[in-house]
Design a protein around this motif. Structure first.
Motif, PDB file in Angstrom:
ATOM      1  N   PRO A  10       0.969  -0.757  -0.045  1.00  0.00           N
ATOM      2  CA  PRO A  10       0.178  -0.582   0.692  1.00  0.00           C
ATOM      3  C   PRO A  10       0.488   1.160  -0.393  1.00  0.00           C
ATOM      4  CG  PRO A  10      -0.683  -2.037   1.608  1.00  0.00           C
ATOM      5  CD  PRO A  10       0.354  -1.964   1.149  1.00  0.00           C
ATOM      6  N   LEU A  11       1.957   1.403   0.421  1.00  0.00           N
ATOM      7  CA  LEU A  11       3.269   2.415   0.310  1.00  0.00           C
ATOM      8  C   LEU A  11       3.121   2.401  -0.927  1.00  0.00           C
ATOM      9  CD1 LEU A  11       5.012   1.310   3.913  1.00  0.00           C
ATOM     10  CD2 LEU A  11       3.286   3.871   3.183  1.00  0.00           C
ATOM     11  N   LEU A  12       3.213   2.262  -2.039  1.00  0.00           N
ATOM     12  CA  LEU A  12       3.982   1.940  -3.316  1.00  0.00           C
ATOM     13  C   LEU A  12       2.635   3.370  -3.957  1.00  0.00           C
ATOM     14  CD1 LEU A  12       4.414  -1.131  -4.766  1.00  0.00           C
ATOM     15  CD2 LEU A  12       5.306   0.785  -4.181  1.00  0.00           C
ATOM     16  N   SER A  13       1.289   3.706  -2.772  1.00  0.00           N
ATOM     17  CA  SER A  13       0.571   5.195  -3.368  1.00  0.00           C
ATOM     18  C   SER A  13       1.465   6.464  -2.882  1.00  0.00           C
ATOM     19  CB  SER A  13      -0.923   4.796  -2.925  1.00  0.00           C
ATOM     20  OG  SER A  13      -0.246   4.297  -1.595  1.00  0.00           O
ATOM     21  N   MET A  14       2.248   5.922  -2.084  1.00  0.00           N
ATOM     22  CA  MET A  14       3.019   7.250  -2.550  1.00  0.00           C
ATOM     23  C   MET A  14       3.427   7.559  -3.259  1.00  0.00           C
ATOM     24  SD  MET A  14       2.205   8.123   0.714  1.00  0.00           S
ATOM     25  CE  MET A  14       3.271   8.947   1.716  1.00  0.00           C
ATOM     26  N   GLY A  15       3.874   6.997  -3.862  1.00  0.00           N
ATOM     27  CA  GLY A  15       4.605   7.568  -5.317  1.00  0.00           C
ATOM     28  C   GLY A  15       3.919   8.798  -5.576  1.00  0.00           C
ATOM     29  N   TYR A  16       2.228   8.272  -5.942  1.00  0.00           N
ATOM     30  CA  TYR A  16       0.685   9.239  -6.568  1.00  0.00           C
ATOM     31  C   TYR A  16       1.558  10.639  -5.452  1.00  0.00           C
ATOM     32  CZ  TYR A  16      -1.265   5.671  -8.516  1.00  0.00           C
ATOM     33  OH  TYR A  16      -1.759   4.308  -8.945  1.00  0.00           O
ATOM     34  N   VAL A  56       1.098  23.643 -10.842  1.00  0.00           N
ATOM     35  CA  VAL A  56      -0.626  24.089  -9.741  1.00  0.00           C
ATOM     36  C   VAL A  56      -1.446  23.012  -9.520  1.00  0.00           C
ATOM     37  CG1 VAL A  56      -2.114  25.640  -9.330  1.00  0.00           C
ATOM     38  CG2 VAL A  56      -0.134  26.347 -10.710  1.00  0.00           C
ATOM     39  N   ILE A  57      -1.751  23.069  -8.268  1.00  0.00           N
ATOM     40  CA  ILE A  57      -2.346  21.573  -7.686  1.00  0.00           C
ATOM     41  C   ILE A  57      -3.704  22.518  -6.987  1.00  0.00           C
ATOM     42  CG2 ILE A  57      -0.880  20.281  -7.034  1.00  0.00           C
ATOM     43  CD1 ILE A  57      -0.416  20.769  -3.804  1.00  0.00           C
ATOM     44  N   SER A  58      -4.968  22.142  -7.162  1.00  0.00           N
ATOM     45  CA  SER A  58      -6.105  22.890  -6.310  1.00  0.00           C
ATOM     46  C   SER A  58      -6.396  22.004  -5.371  1.00  0.00           C
ATOM     47  CB  SER A  58      -6.847  22.213  -7.966  1.00  0.00           C
ATOM     48  OG  SER A  58      -7.184  21.011  -7.538  1.00  0.00           O
ATOM     49  N   TYR A  59      -7.567  22.540  -4.981  1.00  0.00           N
ATOM     50  CA  TYR A  59      -8.132  21.829  -3.508  1.00  0.00           C
ATOM     51  C   TYR A  59      -8.413  20.554  -3.193  1.00  0.00           C
ATOM     52  CZ  TYR A  59      -8.277  27.003  -2.332  1.00  0.00           C
ATOM     53  OH  TYR A  59      -7.337  28.151  -1.613  1.00  0.00           O
ATOM     54  N   LYS A  60      -8.649  20.154  -4.718  1.00  0.00           N
ATOM     55  CA  LYS A  60      -9.104  18.824  -5.083  1.00  0.00           C
ATOM     56  C   LYS A  60      -8.018  17.530  -4.563  1.00  0.00           C
ATOM     57  CE  LYS A  60     -12.618  20.011  -8.024  1.00  0.00           C
ATOM     58  NZ  LYS A  60     -13.602  19.737  -9.439  1.00  0.00           N
ATOM     59  N   GLU A  61      -6.730  17.925  -4.900  1.00  0.00           N
ATOM     60  CA  GLU A  61      -6.089  17.618  -5.048  1.00  0.00           C
ATOM     61  C   GLU A  61      -5.129  17.541  -3.390  1.00  0.00           C
ATOM     62  OE1 GLU A  61      -3.783  19.501  -8.589  1.00  0.00           O
ATOM     63  OE2 GLU A  61      -4.016  17.924  -9.365  1.00  0.00           O
ATOM     64  N   ALA A  85      -7.123  14.871  -2.084  1.00  0.00           N
ATOM     65  CA  ALA A  85      -6.251  13.467  -2.672  1.00  0.00           C
ATOM     66  C   ALA A  85      -5.400  13.592  -2.173  1.00  0.00           C
ATOM     67  CB  ALA A  85      -6.391  13.754  -3.721  1.00  0.00           C
ATOM     68  N   ILE A  86      -4.141  14.330  -1.485  1.00  0.00           N
ATOM     69  CA  ILE A  86      -2.991  14.086  -0.302  1.00  0.00           C
ATOM     70  C   ILE A  86      -4.037  13.416   0.827  1.00  0.00           C
ATOM     71  CG2 ILE A  86      -1.854  15.128   0.458  1.00  0.00           C
ATOM     72  CD1 ILE A  86      -1.096  16.921  -1.927  1.00  0.00           C
ATOM     73  N   PHE A  87      -4.824  13.400   1.793  1.00  0.00           N
ATOM     74  CA  PHE A  87      -5.057  13.329   2.735  1.00  0.00           C
ATOM     75  C   PHE A  87      -5.718  12.122   2.732  1.00  0.00           C
ATOM     76  CE2 PHE A  87      -4.322  18.300   3.839  1.00  0.00           C
ATOM     77  CZ  PHE A  87      -3.509  17.408   4.665  1.00  0.00           C
ATOM     78  N   ILE A  88      -6.218  12.029   1.588  1.00  0.00           N
ATOM     79  CA  ILE A  88      -7.155  10.943   1.514  1.00  0.00           C
ATOM     80  C   ILE A  88      -6.329   9.461   1.542  1.00  0.00           C
ATOM     81  CG2 ILE A  88      -9.336   9.169   0.021  1.00  0.00           C
ATOM     82  CD1 ILE A  88     -10.577  11.662  -0.217  1.00  0.00           C
ATOM     83  N   ILE A  89      -5.180  10.093   0.722  1.00  0.00           N
ATOM     84  CA  ILE A  89      -4.607   8.571   0.506  1.00  0.00           C
ATOM     85  C   ILE A  89      -3.471   8.319   1.460  1.00  0.00           C
ATOM     86  CG2 ILE A  89      -2.056   8.033  -1.396  1.00  0.00           C
ATOM     87  CD1 ILE A  89      -3.153  10.233  -3.165  1.00  0.00           C
ATOM     88  N   LEU A  90      -3.529   9.624   2.484  1.00  0.00           N
ATOM     89  CA  LEU A  90      -2.304   8.934   3.338  1.00  0.00           C
ATOM     90  C   LEU A  90      -3.438   8.745   4.481  1.00  0.00           C
ATOM     91  CD1 LEU A  90      -0.695  12.553   3.380  1.00  0.00           C
ATOM     92  CD2 LEU A  90       0.059  10.853   3.551  1.00  0.00           C
ATOM     93  N   ILE A  91      -4.648   9.008   4.764  1.00  0.00           N
ATOM     94  CA  ILE A  91      -5.492   7.976   5.089  1.00  0.00           C
ATOM     95  C   ILE A  91      -5.015   6.664   5.056  1.00  0.00           C
ATOM     96  CG2 ILE A  91      -7.717   7.856   6.072  1.00  0.00           C
ATOM     97  CD1 ILE A  91      -7.831  10.911   6.270  1.00  0.00           C
ATOM     98  N   GLY A  92      -5.507   6.489   4.099  1.00  0.00           N
ATOM     99  CA  GLY A  92      -6.003   5.304   3.494  1.00  0.00           C
ATOM    100  C   GLY A  92      -4.617   4.298   3.543  1.00  0.00           C
ATOM    101  N   VAL A  93      -3.195   4.693   3.274  1.00  0.00           N
ATOM    102  CA  VAL A  93      -2.257   4.188   3.310  1.00  0.00           C
ATOM    103  C   VAL A  93      -2.197   3.836   5.106  1.00  0.00           C
ATOM    104  CG1 VAL A  93       0.113   4.381   4.156  1.00  0.00           C
ATOM    105  CG2 VAL A  93      -0.352   5.270   1.718  1.00  0.00           C
ATOM    106  N   LEU A  94      -2.196   4.613   5.549  1.00  0.00           N
ATOM    107  CA  LEU A  94      -2.904   4.157   7.046  1.00  0.00           C
ATOM    108  C   LEU A  94      -3.303   3.248   7.884  1.00  0.00           C
ATOM    109  CD1 LEU A  94      -2.522   7.234   8.539  1.00  0.00           C
ATOM    110  CD2 LEU A  94      -0.351   5.885   9.099  1.00  0.00           C
ATOM    111  N   PHE A  95      -4.737   3.177   6.802  1.00  0.00           N
ATOM    112  CA  PHE A  95      -5.833   1.790   7.257  1.00  0.00           C
ATOM    113  C   PHE A  95      -5.532   0.883   6.884  1.00  0.00           C
ATOM    114  CE2 PHE A  95      -8.360   5.617   8.918  1.00  0.00           C
ATOM    115  CZ  PHE A  95      -9.294   5.314   9.686  1.00  0.00           C
ATOM    116  N   VAL A  96      -5.185   0.689   5.783  1.00  0.00           N
ATOM    117  CA  VAL A  96      -4.716  -0.455   4.389  1.00  0.00           C
ATOM    118  C   VAL A  96      -3.244  -0.921   5.066  1.00  0.00           C
ATOM    119  CG1 VAL A  96      -4.459  -1.222   2.133  1.00  0.00           C
ATOM    120  CG2 VAL A  96      -6.209   0.316   2.136  1.00  0.00           C
ATOM    121  N   GLY A  97      -2.105  -0.455   5.173  1.00  0.00           N
ATOM    122  CA  GLY A  97      -0.831  -0.655   5.206  1.00  0.00           C
ATOM    123  C   GLY A  97      -0.518  -0.748   7.098  1.00  0.00           C
TER     124      GLY A  97
END
Length: 116
Positions: free
Chosen positions: A72-78, A92-97, A100-112
């Motif tokens: 699951p930590l491979l998703s940190m590549g994104y 330039v990154i948007s608020y959506k991105e 998404a950063i926080f969602i990915i981090l939370i997902g990595v913590l829960f899954v991995g």
């Protein structure tokens, strides 16, 4: 829950470090491919070298940790690619991105976050 995550991190520390380095190398390698122009073959070569190093680091990482934690930590590549895009490519990154950063981090913590 946090005790369980910290225990897993301590158990898989070397693998986690290697897999994060792998994700960073592959992200940076892809950025160099994007920078490649017909005049500057060096970017293409650097991209392949970094991507290859990332693949080797990933193989090594799986020897030093649980697959269920490391993969699951491979998703940190994104996330690394997003930061490389901002800081190296001037994107330039948007608020959506940012969300998404926080969602990915939370997902990595829960899954991995654990071996169990």
């Amino acid at each position: 829950m946090f005790h369980h995550i910290l225990s897993s991190v301590n158990k898989n520390r070397k693998g986690i470090i290697l897999i994060l380095c792998s994700s960073f190398c592959t992200s940076l390698g892809q950025a160099f491919w994007k920078l490649f122009d017909h005049d500057q073959i060096l970017f293409l070569i650097l991209g392949f070298l970094l991507y290859g190093c990332g693949a080797i680091l990933m193989i090594l990482a799986f020897r030093f940790g649980s697959l269920s934690v490391l993969h699951p930590l491979l998703s940190m590549g994104y996330l690394f690619a997003l930061f490389v895009g901002v800081f190296i490519l001037g994107e330039v990154i948007s608020y959506k991105e940012i969300i998404a950063i926080f969602i990915i981090l939370i997902g990595v913590l829960f899954v991995g976050g654990g071996d169990h």
